[in-house]
Design a protein around this motif. Sequence first.
Motif, PDB file in Angstrom:
ATOM      1  N   UNK A  59      16.976  23.530  10.931  1.00 25.13           N
ATOM      2  CA  UNK A  59      16.100  24.695  11.095  1.00 25.13           C
ATOM      3  C   UNK A  59      15.597  24.787  12.530  1.00 25.13           C
ATOM      4  N   UNK A  60      15.212  23.657  13.107  1.00 22.34           N
ATOM      5  CA  UNK A  60      14.735  23.656  14.493  1.00 22.34           C
ATOM      6  C   UNK A  60      15.832  24.120  15.446  1.00 22.34           C
ATOM      7  N   UNK A  61      17.049  23.634  15.245  1.00 22.19           N
ATOM      8  CA  UNK A  61      18.156  24.059  16.111  1.00 22.19           C
ATOM      9  C   UNK A  61      18.480  25.537  15.923  1.00 22.19           C
ATOM     10  N   UNK A  62      18.361  26.024  14.697  1.00 24.93           N
ATOM     11  CA  UNK A  62      18.602  27.444  14.437  1.00 24.93           C
ATOM     12  C   UNK A  62      17.564  28.309  15.151  1.00 24.93           C
ATOM     13  N   UNK A  63      16.304  27.889  15.088  1.00 28.80           N
ATOM     14  CA  UNK A  63      15.252  28.642  15.779  1.00 28.80           C
ATOM     15  C   UNK A  63      15.476  28.604  17.283  1.00 28.80           C
ATOM     16  N   UNK A  64      15.855  27.442  17.802  1.00 24.30           N
ATOM     17  CA  UNK A  64      16.133  27.319  19.234  1.00 24.30           C
ATOM     18  C   UNK A  64      17.306  28.210  19.640  1.00 24.30           C
ATOM     19  N   UNK A  65      18.353  28.210  18.834  1.00 25.47           N
ATOM     20  CA  UNK A  65      19.509  29.071  19.140  1.00 25.47           C
ATOM     21  C   UNK A  65      19.112  30.540  19.086  1.00 25.47           C
ATOM     22  N   UNK A  67      16.181  31.769  19.713  1.00 25.86           N
ATOM     23  CA  UNK A  67      15.387  32.029  20.914  1.00 25.86           C
ATOM     24  C   UNK A  67      16.296  32.257  22.122  1.00 25.86           C
ATOM     25  N   UNK A  68      17.331  31.432  22.286  1.00 24.99           N
ATOM     26  CA  UNK A  68      18.251  31.606  23.410  1.00 24.99           C
ATOM     27  C   UNK A  68      19.000  32.930  23.312  1.00 24.99           C
ATOM     28  N   UNK A  69      19.410  33.278  22.100  1.00 27.17           N
ATOM     29  CA  UNK A  69      20.141  34.545  21.919  1.00 27.17           C
ATOM     30  C   UNK A  69      19.253  35.717  22.298  1.00 27.17           C
ATOM     31  N   UNK A  72      18.582  35.770  26.127  1.00 24.82           N
ATOM     32  CA  UNK A  72      19.749  36.186  26.914  1.00 24.82           C
ATOM     33  C   UNK A  72      20.151  37.623  26.617  1.00 24.82           C
ATOM     34  N   UNK A  73      19.391  38.283  25.771  1.00 23.79           N
ATOM     35  CA  UNK A  73      19.591  39.699  25.436  1.00 23.79           C
ATOM     36  C   UNK A  73      20.991  39.957  24.856  1.00 23.79           C
ATOM     37  N   UNK A  74      21.273  39.235  23.767  1.00 25.14           N
ATOM     38  CA  UNK A  74      22.534  39.436  23.053  1.00 25.14           C
ATOM     39  C   UNK A  74      22.192  39.929  21.644  1.00 25.14           C
ATOM     40  N   UNK A  75      21.847  41.205  21.515  1.00 25.31           N
ATOM     41  CA  UNK A  75      21.361  41.703  20.223  1.00 25.31           C
ATOM     42  C   UNK A  75      22.413  41.680  19.107  1.00 25.31           C
ATOM     43  N   UNK A  76      23.669  41.840  19.434  1.00 24.92           N
ATOM     44  CA  UNK A  76      24.668  41.844  18.357  1.00 24.92           C
ATOM     45  C   UNK A  76      24.778  40.461  17.703  1.00 24.92           C
TER      46      UNK A  76
END
Length: 111
Positions: A59-65, A67-69, A72-76
Amino acid sequence: MKEGNEKEWVEQLMSDMKRLEDAHQAKVPQQYELMNALSEFKSRRKKAWKRELAIFIFTALTILAAYFVVSLRMPTVFLWGQILAIIMIPFIYAAEKKRRRSSNEVLDDGV
């Protein structure tokens, strides 16, 4: 007459209490049975702890990923991740419920 009745009543009561006590005599477990139950409880608790830790890290890694997405402004990619998460929730819930029923896991419902 009253004294005789009372004495019979007390004797009947005492005999009934003795029968009740004899019928509900609890078996005292042996030391090896207690140790076996304790070690089984500890192993189940350890497995539950490891599973909970793995879920927490995932879950922590998913939240971190996520946040990065977003940063980095990758809405898709973010939208696809949200859609997949919403689709997977019922499957994860059903699998966890089935696993808990089948394993008789030690549960802490907070009650």
